[in-house]
Write a protein that holds these residues in place. Structure first.
Motif, short mmCIF file in Angstrom:
data_model
loop_
_atom_site.label_atom_id
_atom_site.label_comp_id
_atom_site.label_asym_id
_atom_site.label_seq_id
_atom_site.Cartn_x
_atom_site.Cartn_y
_atom_site.Cartn_z
N ALA A 199 10.40 11.43 0.24
CA ALA A 199 9.95 11.12 -1.11
C ALA A 199 11.12 11.17 -2.07
CB ALA A 199 8.86 12.09 -1.53
N LYS A 214 0.83 -1.21 0.00
CA LYS A 214 0.00 0.00 0.00
C LYS A 214 0.86 1.26 0.00
CE LYS A 214 -3.82 -2.12 2.60
NZ LYS A 214 -4.95 -2.12 1.68
N SER A 231 12.87 7.93 -4.22
CA SER A 231 12.74 7.84 -5.67
C SER A 231 14.08 7.66 -6.37
CB SER A 231 12.03 9.10 -6.20
OG SER A 231 12.82 10.23 -5.90
N LYS A 267 3.80 1.53 -1.55
CA LYS A 267 4.70 1.51 -2.70
C LYS A 267 4.69 2.81 -3.51
CE LYS A 267 6.20 -2.22 -5.70
NZ LYS A 267 5.79 -3.38 -6.49
N ASP A 268 3.50 3.38 -3.67
CA ASP A 268 3.37 4.57 -4.53
C ASP A 268 3.86 5.85 -3.87
OD1 ASP A 268 2.31 2.97 -6.46
OD2 ASP A 268 0.24 3.32 -5.83
N PHE A 269 4.24 5.77 -2.59
CA PHE A 269 4.62 7.01 -1.89
C PHE A 269 6.11 7.34 -2.01
CE2 PHE A 269 0.69 5.70 0.10
CZ PHE A 269 -0.02 6.89 0.14
N ASN A 270 6.87 6.47 -2.66
CA ASN A 270 8.31 6.70 -2.84
C ASN A 270 9.01 7.04 -1.53
OD1 ASN A 270 8.55 6.16 -5.56
ND2 ASN A 270 7.86 8.21 -6.12
#
Lengths: 112, 138
Positions: free
Chosen positions: B133, B21, B137, B23-26
């Motif tokens: 973040a 859940k 990334s 994963k998309d928040f870098n």
């Protein structure tokens, strides 16, 4: 399970290199590995935690249990090569006051 | 929200669900590890001390995002616990104790931690910084 112990001996010193995670699922394996050391009557032990990526509170508890057993046996246990993250957990919990922690194996071997 | 059976063998599976859940928040590895450790400590406490390993009981886990914060809650079906009773594990007399570090670690690693009145739910907040973040990334 992501956990491994490798053992080597330098004279009367036992160096255990631990890799993987020390958590609620792997603590039992670590305890078993340590039973073997206790049977061999090792009194000078260095735990190289350089390849340990994760420790939880049960992992910390297992290390405390190991330290207590070594002390009861009039032995000494030192820790070395802690990653920044693992080291920070020892600092946060103040367990860095309980354990002898060295930056690397060479330092841990000095005056042993 | 998802439910976890009161079985320690299910902890890893539940952790993977939480990490997926996020994963998309870098997030940085540091931040992810703080969240993982806090979640696992809370879940293990819920299974062991809350539900007392009763597999008929489950643990409700929830992850939401509010503004710049990730909120994770873990609620068991036990009688509840007075979290004020937890001894400070960093005091000299408690250093060699083998238990009592889970909630302490959560409080140190998360930005805000609270409990419901019944004492059977922990709510943990982690603020997501721009720094996190960026590092995540790379």
């Amino acid at each position: 399970m992501n956990f491994e112990i490798k053992e080597k001996h330098l004279g009367d010193i036992t160096i255990c290199s631990i890799a993987g995670e020390i958590n609620i699922n792997t603590s039992l394996n670590m305890r078993k590995g340590f039973e073997k050391l206790a049977c061999e009557n090792s009194r000078k032990i260095i735990l190289n935690l350089g390849s340990v990526s994760y420790i939880d509170s049960s992992g910390l508890a297992t290390l405390i249990e190991m330290l207590q057993r070594v002390k009861r046996n009039n032995g000494v246990m030192r820790l070395s090569n802690l990653s920044e993250k693992v080291s920070s957990l020892f600092e946060i919990t103040k367990l860095d006051k309980l354990f002898n922690i060295f930056s690397n194996e060479e330092e841990a071997l000095k005056n042993f | 929200m998802f439910k976890v059976i009161s079985d320690l063998a299910k902890v890893n599976e539940a952790t993977q669900e939480i990490l997926a859940k996020l994963k998309d928040f870098n997030l940085s590895n540091d931040c992810l590890q703080d969240i993982r450790l806090s979640f696992e400590e809370a879940l293990i406490n819920a299974i062991k001390h809350g539900n007392k390993f009763n597999k008929n009981f489950s643990v409700d886990c929830n992850l939401t995002v509010q503004g710049n914060s990730i909120i994770i809650s873990v609620r068991d079906q036990g009688q509840g616990y007075d979290y004020n009773k937890i001894k400070n594990p960093t005091l000299d007399e408690n250093l060699e104790r083998k238990c009592g570090r889970g909630v302490f670690l959560i409080k140190k690693l998360m930005d805000n931690v609270s409990f419901n009145k019944a004492g059977n739910e922990i709510i943990m907040q982690k603020k997501i910084s721009r720094h996190d973040a960026c590092r995540g990334s790379r």
